[in-house]
Design a protein around this motif. Structure first.
Motif, mmCIF file in Angstrom:
data_model
loop_
_atom_site.group_PDB
_atom_site.id
_atom_site.type_symbol
_atom_site.label_atom_id
_atom_site.label_comp_id
_atom_site.label_asym_id
_atom_site.label_seq_id
_atom_site.Cartn_x
_atom_site.Cartn_y
_atom_site.Cartn_z
ATOM 1 N N LEU A 1 36.461 82.913 45.872
ATOM 2 C CA LEU A 1 35.795 82.142 46.849
ATOM 3 C C LEU A 1 34.408 83.094 47.174
ATOM 4 N N TRP B 1 32.097 82.948 44.413
ATOM 5 C CA TRP B 1 31.100 81.813 44.042
ATOM 6 C C TRP B 1 30.242 81.784 45.276
ATOM 7 N N TYR B 2 30.433 82.344 46.418
ATOM 8 C CA TYR B 2 29.421 82.565 47.569
ATOM 9 C C TYR B 2 28.339 83.473 46.918
ATOM 10 N N TYR C 1 34.645 76.480 52.522
ATOM 11 C CA TYR C 1 33.551 75.668 51.914
ATOM 12 C C TYR C 1 33.180 74.478 52.806
ATOM 13 N N ALA D 1 30.892 80.731 56.748
ATOM 14 C CA ALA D 1 31.681 80.358 55.574
ATOM 15 C C ALA D 1 32.277 81.806 54.882
ATOM 16 N N TRP E 1 30.291 76.302 54.558
ATOM 17 C CA TRP E 1 29.040 76.673 53.626
ATOM 18 C C TRP E 1 28.366 75.315 53.439
ATOM 19 N N LYS E 2 29.166 74.279 53.218
ATOM 20 C CA LYS E 2 28.563 72.890 52.738
ATOM 21 C C LYS E 2 27.707 72.420 54.103
#
Length: 94
Positions: free
Chosen positions: A66, A69-70, A40, A51, A43-44
């Motif tokens: 996860l 979520w992505y 994450y 990610a 990703w951030k």
């Protein structure tokens, strides 16, 4: 039902410090959390492909969650933002 991650209060600060480094802590469930957090963070920071690749290597419900979520975040990013047009006077739709 057994909790996904648990630890005693004693040594918790050291555990968190290790987790923040992104290094495995030596416990399967906590190591999964470490991998999720490291992914994450990528990703951030805008490294979406890295990610996603990291998420693909995470087994079990943490990895599944996860990846979902992505997928959700990517779908949101693909939706164009529509703003209402205003008239030249700025008083409503033009």
């Amino acid at each position: 039902m057994e909790s996904l991650v648990a630890t005693s209060w004693e040594g918790f600060g050291e555990l968190l410090a290790t987790i923040q480094t992104g290094l495995p802590v030596g416990h399967t469930r906590w190591d999964g959390m470490v991998a999720v957090l490291a992914s994450y963070q990528k990703w951030k920071n805008g490294n979406r492909d890295q990610a996603a690749q990291a998420a693909d290597e995470i087994d079990g419900p943490l990895g599944e969650g996860l990846r979902a979520w992505y997928t959700h975040l990517r779908a949101r990013a693909d939706v164009p933002v529509v703003t209402p047009r205003t008239s030249p006077s700025g008083r409503g739709p033009g």
